[in-house]
Write a protein that holds these residues in place. Structure first.
Motif, short mmCIF file in Angstrom:
data_model
loop_
_atom_site.label_atom_id
_atom_site.label_comp_id
_atom_site.label_asym_id
_atom_site.label_seq_id
_atom_site.Cartn_x
_atom_site.Cartn_y
_atom_site.Cartn_z
N ILE A 1 93.87 50.04 -8.40
CA ILE A 1 93.08 49.76 -7.20
C ILE A 1 92.42 48.40 -7.33
O ILE A 1 91.71 48.12 -8.30
N VAL B 1 91.09 51.79 0.95
CA VAL B 1 91.50 51.53 -0.42
C VAL B 1 92.70 50.57 -0.41
O VAL B 1 93.65 50.79 0.34
N ASN C 1 82.92 44.91 -2.12
CA ASN C 1 83.91 45.74 -2.80
C ASN C 1 83.19 46.92 -3.47
O ASN C 1 82.36 46.73 -4.36
N GLU D 1 97.75 51.09 0.93
CA GLU D 1 96.45 51.11 1.60
C GLU D 1 96.29 52.49 2.22
O GLU D 1 97.22 53.02 2.80
N LYS E 1 84.69 49.60 -5.05
CA LYS E 1 85.58 50.42 -5.88
C LYS E 1 84.85 51.08 -7.05
O LYS E 1 85.12 52.23 -7.36
N ILE F 1 87.96 48.49 -2.69
CA ILE F 1 87.68 49.55 -1.71
C ILE F 1 86.55 49.02 -0.83
O ILE F 1 85.48 48.64 -1.32
N PHE G 1 93.56 59.48 -5.17
CA PHE G 1 94.43 58.37 -5.57
C PHE G 1 95.81 58.91 -5.95
O PHE G 1 96.83 58.37 -5.54
N SER H 1 87.95 61.11 -6.13
CA SER H 1 88.82 59.93 -6.00
C SER H 1 90.08 60.02 -6.85
O SER H 1 91.16 59.65 -6.38
N GLN I 1 93.41 54.82 -10.48
CA GLN I 1 92.21 53.96 -10.50
C GLN I 1 92.53 52.56 -11.03
O GLN I 1 92.05 51.58 -10.48
#
Length: 168
Positions: A69, A163, A127, A22, A129, A72, A59, A55, A66
């Motif tokens: 994940i 995240v 969410n 996280e 993401k 987010i 990440f 991102s 990605q």
């Protein structure tokens, strides 16, 4: 029995994949509000400039990618008036936009308290993401003015996204 090192390494790799991670992604932008755009009790929209999410690099720096994940979530959306207080705002709703995705409401305030220079939006539980996976995001603030203003206002928008995923 001798221990096979390759089996140990595979087990350690599987354990590492299952490690939860996280971390926060923080973004900031400015929006100019022309005095001519605000009239008491009438809705008005302001759009932030596009913000590069970066991102993939973020990440990677956190030891994930990605595809690992899960979600987010927005945890903070603050609006700060660098020009004074926010008394000219009665209420607002914030939307996030990204290429190829529908706009979605992420934060709002039904009553902006008087005398504040910074206000925190009430965060929607959604969410985001797919938005943060994009190269750029943008915010639209749909506001209702309390009053007209005689000078332009410079608003700073600060966001924090949490995240949730797994480590590589």
């Amino acid at each position: 029995l001798p221990i096979n090192p390759s089996v140990v390494n595979v087990t350690k790799t599987k354990e590492k994949i299952n490690e939860v991670t996280e971390f926060d992604l923080n973004y900031s932008s400015n929006v100019a509000v022309p005095s001519s755009s605000l009239n008491a009790n009438l809705p008005v929209d302001f759009v932030s400039p596009e913000i590069n999410t970066e991102s993939a690099a973020k990440f990677s720096a956190e030891g994930t990618s990605q595809d690992l994940i899960d979600q987010i979530k927005l945890t903070k959306f603050h609006i700060t008036n660098n020009s004074g207080n926010l008394d000219f705002l009665k209420s607002f709703t914030v939307y996030i936009k990204a290429s190829g995705l529908s706009e979605v409401s992420i934060a709002s305030k039904t009553l902006v308290p008087a005398g504040q220079t910074t206000i925190a939006g009430d965060i929607a539980d959604v969410n985001l993401k797919n938005y943060l996976f994009k190269d750029k995001i943008q915010f639209r603030i749909s506001a209702v003015a309390n009053a007209s203003i005689s000078t332009n206002q410079d608003l700073k928008l600060d966001q924090t996204f949490r995240v949730f995923g797994k480590k590589l």
